[in-house]
Design a protein around this motif. Structure first.
Motif, PDB file in Angstrom:
ATOM      1  N   VAL A  31       8.186 -56.960  32.918  1.00  0.00           N
ATOM      2  CA  VAL A  31       6.427 -56.271  32.231  1.00  0.00           C
ATOM      3  C   VAL A  31       6.062 -56.371  31.091  1.00  0.00           C
ATOM      4  CG1 VAL A  31       4.806 -54.611  33.186  1.00  0.00           C
ATOM      5  CG2 VAL A  31       5.963 -55.932  34.997  1.00  0.00           C
ATOM      6  N   GLU A  32       5.396 -56.512  30.555  1.00  0.00           N
ATOM      7  CA  GLU A  32       5.577 -56.524  28.971  1.00  0.00           C
ATOM      8  C   GLU A  32       3.721 -55.475  29.212  1.00  0.00           C
ATOM      9  OE1 GLU A  32       4.612 -60.191  26.607  1.00  0.00           O
ATOM     10  OE2 GLU A  32       3.702 -58.945  25.554  1.00  0.00           O
ATOM     11  N   ALA A  33       3.937 -54.956  28.033  1.00  0.00           N
ATOM     12  CA  ALA A  33       2.963 -54.016  27.783  1.00  0.00           C
ATOM     13  C   ALA A  33       2.955 -55.143  26.475  1.00  0.00           C
ATOM     14  CB  ALA A  33       3.168 -52.936  27.539  1.00  0.00           C
ATOM     15  N   GLY A  34       1.256 -55.863  26.592  1.00  0.00           N
ATOM     16  CA  GLY A  34       0.645 -56.741  25.363  1.00  0.00           C
ATOM     17  C   GLY A  34       0.677 -56.075  24.317  1.00  0.00           C
ATOM     18  N   THR A  35       0.573 -56.485  22.992  1.00  0.00           N
ATOM     19  CA  THR A  35       0.295 -55.634  21.578  1.00  0.00           C
ATOM     20  C   THR A  35      -1.192 -55.335  21.473  1.00  0.00           C
ATOM     21  OG1 THR A  35       1.609 -57.760  20.752  1.00  0.00           O
ATOM     22  CG2 THR A  35       0.462 -56.183  18.908  1.00  0.00           C
ATOM     23  N   ILE A  36      -2.329 -55.781  22.368  1.00  0.00           N
ATOM     24  CA  ILE A  36      -3.205 -55.788  22.240  1.00  0.00           C
ATOM     25  C   ILE A  36      -3.715 -54.835  23.044  1.00  0.00           C
ATOM     26  CG2 ILE A  36      -5.664 -56.334  23.534  1.00  0.00           C
ATOM     27  CD1 ILE A  36      -4.581 -59.440  22.541  1.00  0.00           C
ATOM     28  N   LEU A  37      -3.181 -54.891  23.815  1.00  0.00           N
ATOM     29  CA  LEU A  37      -3.516 -52.953  25.144  1.00  0.00           C
ATOM     30  C   LEU A  37      -2.797 -51.784  24.513  1.00  0.00           C
ATOM     31  CD1 LEU A  37      -3.462 -51.975  28.018  1.00  0.00           C
ATOM     32  CD2 LEU A  37      -1.439 -52.883  29.074  1.00  0.00           C
ATOM     33  N   ILE A  38      -1.648 -51.509  24.006  1.00  0.00           N
ATOM     34  CA  ILE A  38      -0.869 -51.031  23.260  1.00  0.00           C
ATOM     35  C   ILE A  38      -1.669 -50.722  21.899  1.00  0.00           C
ATOM     36  CG2 ILE A  38       0.887 -50.074  22.177  1.00  0.00           C
ATOM     37  CD1 ILE A  38       3.058 -51.506  23.136  1.00  0.00           C
ATOM     38  N   LEU A  39      -1.920 -51.411  20.784  1.00  0.00           N
ATOM     39  CA  LEU A  39      -3.061 -51.357  20.361  1.00  0.00           C
ATOM     40  C   LEU A  39      -4.730 -50.149  20.626  1.00  0.00           C
ATOM     41  CD1 LEU A  39      -3.085 -53.985  17.606  1.00  0.00           C
ATOM     42  CD2 LEU A  39      -1.855 -52.133  17.102  1.00  0.00           C
ATOM     43  N   GLN A  40      -5.122 -51.003  21.927  1.00  0.00           N
ATOM     44  CA  GLN A  40      -6.049 -50.079  23.022  1.00  0.00           C
ATOM     45  C   GLN A  40      -6.071 -49.094  23.165  1.00  0.00           C
ATOM     46  OE1 GLN A  40      -8.854 -51.828  21.261  1.00  0.00           O
ATOM     47  NE2 GLN A  40     -10.106 -52.010  23.365  1.00  0.00           N
ATOM     48  N   GLU A  41      -4.846 -48.633  24.018  1.00  0.00           N
ATOM     49  CA  GLU A  41      -4.515 -47.432  24.999  1.00  0.00           C
ATOM     50  C   GLU A  41      -2.885 -46.593  24.579  1.00  0.00           C
ATOM     51  OE1 GLU A  41      -6.267 -46.862  27.227  1.00  0.00           O
ATOM     52  OE2 GLU A  41      -7.528 -48.213  27.925  1.00  0.00           O
ATOM     53  N   GLY A  42      -2.614 -46.931  22.902  1.00  0.00           N
ATOM     54  CA  GLY A  42      -1.227 -45.980  22.687  1.00  0.00           C
ATOM     55  C   GLY A  42      -0.248 -46.157  23.822  1.00  0.00           C
ATOM     56  N   THR A  43       0.529 -45.587  24.448  1.00  0.00           N
ATOM     57  CA  THR A  43       1.865 -45.729  24.729  1.00  0.00           C
ATOM     58  C   THR A  43       1.577 -45.365  26.248  1.00  0.00           C
ATOM     59  OG1 THR A  43       2.420 -43.051  24.403  1.00  0.00           O
ATOM     60  CG2 THR A  43       4.029 -45.164  22.893  1.00  0.00           C
ATOM     61  N   LYS A  44      -0.161 -44.453  26.200  1.00  0.00           N
ATOM     62  CA  LYS A  44      -0.520 -44.502  27.774  1.00  0.00           C
ATOM     63  C   LYS A  44      -1.006 -45.595  28.805  1.00  0.00           C
ATOM     64  CE  LYS A  44      -4.455 -43.484  28.893  1.00  0.00           C
ATOM     65  NZ  LYS A  44      -6.461 -43.512  28.612  1.00  0.00           N
ATOM     66  N   ALA A  45      -0.034 -46.938  27.751  1.00  0.00           N
ATOM     67  CA  ALA A  45      -0.019 -48.670  28.948  1.00  0.00           C
ATOM     68  C   ALA A  45       1.281 -48.304  28.982  1.00  0.00           C
ATOM     69  CB  ALA A  45      -0.563 -49.563  27.497  1.00  0.00           C
TER      70      ALA A  45
ATOM     71  N   GLY B  34      -2.499 -45.278  10.499  1.00  0.00           N
ATOM     72  CA  GLY B  34      -1.346 -45.421  10.517  1.00  0.00           C
ATOM     73  C   GLY B  34      -0.968 -46.583  11.227  1.00  0.00           C
ATOM     74  N   THR B  35      -0.006 -47.039  11.794  1.00  0.00           N
ATOM     75  CA  THR B  35       0.389 -47.889  12.977  1.00  0.00           C
ATOM     76  C   THR B  35       0.783 -46.895  14.087  1.00  0.00           C
ATOM     77  OG1 THR B  35       1.537 -49.552  11.157  1.00  0.00           O
ATOM     78  CG2 THR B  35       2.274 -50.165  13.364  1.00  0.00           C
ATOM     79  N   ILE B  36       2.049 -46.494  13.249  1.00  0.00           N
ATOM     80  CA  ILE B  36       2.997 -44.715  14.604  1.00  0.00           C
ATOM     81  C   ILE B  36       1.720 -44.692  15.636  1.00  0.00           C
ATOM     82  CG2 ILE B  36       3.949 -43.348  14.504  1.00  0.00           C
ATOM     83  CD1 ILE B  36       5.381 -44.241  11.955  1.00  0.00           C
ATOM     84  N   LEU B  37       0.655 -43.706  14.428  1.00  0.00           N
ATOM     85  CA  LEU B  37      -0.923 -43.678  15.364  1.00  0.00           C
ATOM     86  C   LEU B  37      -1.303 -44.458  16.094  1.00  0.00           C
ATOM     87  CD1 LEU B  37      -2.141 -40.348  15.195  1.00  0.00           C
ATOM     88  CD2 LEU B  37      -3.163 -41.445  13.382  1.00  0.00           C
ATOM     89  N   ILE B  38      -1.996 -45.931  15.773  1.00  0.00           N
ATOM     90  CA  ILE B  38      -2.822 -46.492  16.390  1.00  0.00           C
ATOM     91  C   ILE B  38      -1.405 -47.229  17.740  1.00  0.00           C
ATOM     92  CG2 ILE B  38      -3.506 -48.169  16.857  1.00  0.00           C
ATOM     93  CD1 ILE B  38      -4.470 -48.089  13.762  1.00  0.00           C
ATOM     94  N   LEU B  39      -0.716 -47.393  16.880  1.00  0.00           N
ATOM     95  CA  LEU B  39       0.169 -47.588  18.370  1.00  0.00           C
ATOM     96  C   LEU B  39       0.825 -45.965  19.605  1.00  0.00           C
ATOM     97  CD1 LEU B  39       3.359 -49.470  16.535  1.00  0.00           C
ATOM     98  CD2 LEU B  39       1.748 -50.271  18.451  1.00  0.00           C
ATOM     99  N   GLN B  40       0.524 -44.941  18.916  1.00  0.00           N
ATOM    100  CA  GLN B  40       1.099 -43.729  20.380  1.00  0.00           C
ATOM    101  C   GLN B  40      -0.311 -43.109  20.395  1.00  0.00           C
ATOM    102  OE1 GLN B  40       4.119 -43.008  20.640  1.00  0.00           O
ATOM    103  NE2 GLN B  40       3.955 -41.037  20.319  1.00  0.00           N
ATOM    104  N   GLU B  41      -1.893 -44.008  20.223  1.00  0.00           N
ATOM    105  CA  GLU B  41      -3.016 -43.201  20.446  1.00  0.00           C
ATOM    106  C   GLU B  41      -4.395 -44.283  20.528  1.00  0.00           C
ATOM    107  OE1 GLU B  41      -3.345 -40.473  22.015  1.00  0.00           O
ATOM    108  OE2 GLU B  41      -2.239 -38.818  20.425  1.00  0.00           O
ATOM    109  N   GLY B  42      -3.179 -45.625  20.332  1.00  0.00           N
ATOM    110  CA  GLY B  42      -4.824 -46.274  20.757  1.00  0.00           C
ATOM    111  C   GLY B  42      -6.100 -46.430  19.554  1.00  0.00           C
ATOM    112  N   THR B  43      -6.553 -46.885  20.036  1.00  0.00           N
ATOM    113  CA  THR B  43      -8.557 -46.563  18.817  1.00  0.00           C
ATOM    114  C   THR B  43      -8.681 -46.012  19.314  1.00  0.00           C
ATOM    115  OG1 THR B  43      -9.342 -48.784  20.910  1.00  0.00           O
ATOM    116  CG2 THR B  43      -9.085 -49.792  18.763  1.00  0.00           C
ATOM    117  N   LYS B  44      -8.672 -45.113  20.066  1.00  0.00           N
ATOM    118  CA  LYS B  44      -8.713 -43.589  20.202  1.00  0.00           C
ATOM    119  C   LYS B  44      -8.606 -42.627  18.842  1.00  0.00           C
ATOM    120  CE  LYS B  44      -6.315 -40.535  22.828  1.00  0.00           C
ATOM    121  NZ  LYS B  44      -6.480 -39.534  23.547  1.00  0.00           N
ATOM    122  N   ALA B  45      -7.637 -43.141  18.262  1.00  0.00           N
ATOM    123  CA  ALA B  45      -6.912 -42.953  16.708  1.00  0.00           C
ATOM    124  C   ALA B  45      -8.685 -43.278  15.558  1.00  0.00           C
ATOM    125  CB  ALA B  45      -5.759 -42.618  16.091  1.00  0.00           C
TER     126      ALA B  45
END
Lengths: 211, 211
Positions: A31-45, B34-45
């Protein structure tokens, strides 16, 4: 060995990803958490997918380009088994990432050479993802001999190679005779009228060709 | 023209980023999620930074490699003015992204050529980010003539060039005589004992050199 089937979740919201994966997560292997999804939701995804499918391999498709150690540690902490780095990342970035998570996959985009690939192997990274870019596919490009030869070259070098981009039950046979490690499908599963059937059909076609 | 000063927020949590940006957001010209922040928190950041600094340029450092249109639309919807694409993204990806957000910046990592750079210009993308990779810096590499010549080449081609990686008030003078568009600083500001003073010192040194 039977190639794996991986579902890519490139949704804009976690809720929509959960709806898409609900019926297919236990049919696929990865199961892959895609880039779009991670950029939107962060590690919660990533956390949510690992919580739902603890026995499946979960990949964080971060396409990490820098700060590999921090990103990999964050993704591993969130439950990801594997993570992707973009091929243009430096070797120190890839090595730093590789220390913090079970495995790194190199995502192949744009300019890369066999010499680069050997450096990744030498750095202890033996998974690669060969892409047809979604935007390239939208521009009318498709899988061809050139792509297959590059995949074969990587396999011969010792990589386990995932392939992705416009794959469906009809295009799998293009790869017959190639030791693909994983087929990645997104919309071919998630946008099917019956996603569970689409995932099962892909698994059956993989078993038929690579039995 | 005076180069801009950009603060890069590469935090692991939104709360820590807010604490870091609180005193400096109104001193710098550009605030970067930053990338790290967006990957962690998503667009909320991104949404939070634009809410706090509505009159500053906000950059989403997504290092987008694919699905440019979707990612750019998502980041623009979240309030980002500009977004980064990795240099190994295809031209269709960059073009798709460029349609959905005010401006795209190409992040330069790994292999890229002058011919690639001309293609980005021809695609309507005229901002580039020249990096010293954090991991490369940790391995002991630093700014040298080779880097400065590449920055000058890009400026001469018509790019507005941001530079980043290990910059501080002492290294700015290395760029004297080069029309840098933006200096990006992260820890040199956020990890300073007095972040507001560090940002002000950087702005003053930029004004002194490029007056």
């Amino acid at each position: 060995m039977k190639p794996n089937l991986q579902v890519a979740l490139d949704n804009n919201t976690l809720e929509s990803a959960l709806a898409d994966v609900r019926e297919v997560g236990n049919i696929v292997d990865i199961v892959e958490a895609g880039t779009i999804l991670i950029l939107q939701e962060g590690t919660k995804a990533v956390k949510s997918l690992k919580a739902l499918f603890p026995n499946k391999t979960v990949i964080a498709d971060t396409k990490c380009a820098d700060a590999g150690g921090t990103v990999a540690k964050n993704m591993a902490d969130a439950g990801a088994d594997w993570m992707t780095c973009i091929c243009s990342a430096t070797i120190p970035t890839m090595k730093a990432a590789n220390k913090e998570i079970d495995e790194i996959q190199v995502e192949l985009y744009g300019n890369w050479t066999k010499e680069d690939a050997q450096k990744w192997l030498d750095a202890g990274i033996s998974q690669a993802v060969y892409h047809q870019s979604r935007d390239a596919l939208l521009s009318g490009e498709t899988w061809g001999e050139k792509d297959l030869n590059k995949v074969k070259m990587l396999v011969d070098m010792g990589f386990r190679v995932s392939v992705t981009g416009g794959l469906n039950v009809d295009t799998l046979k293009l790869f017959k005779g190639v030791d693909v490690y994983t087929f990645i499908a997104g919309r071919a599963i998630t946008k099917a009228s019956d996603p569970a059937k689409a995932a099962t059909d892909l698994q059956n076609e993989i078993k038929r060709i690579w039995n």
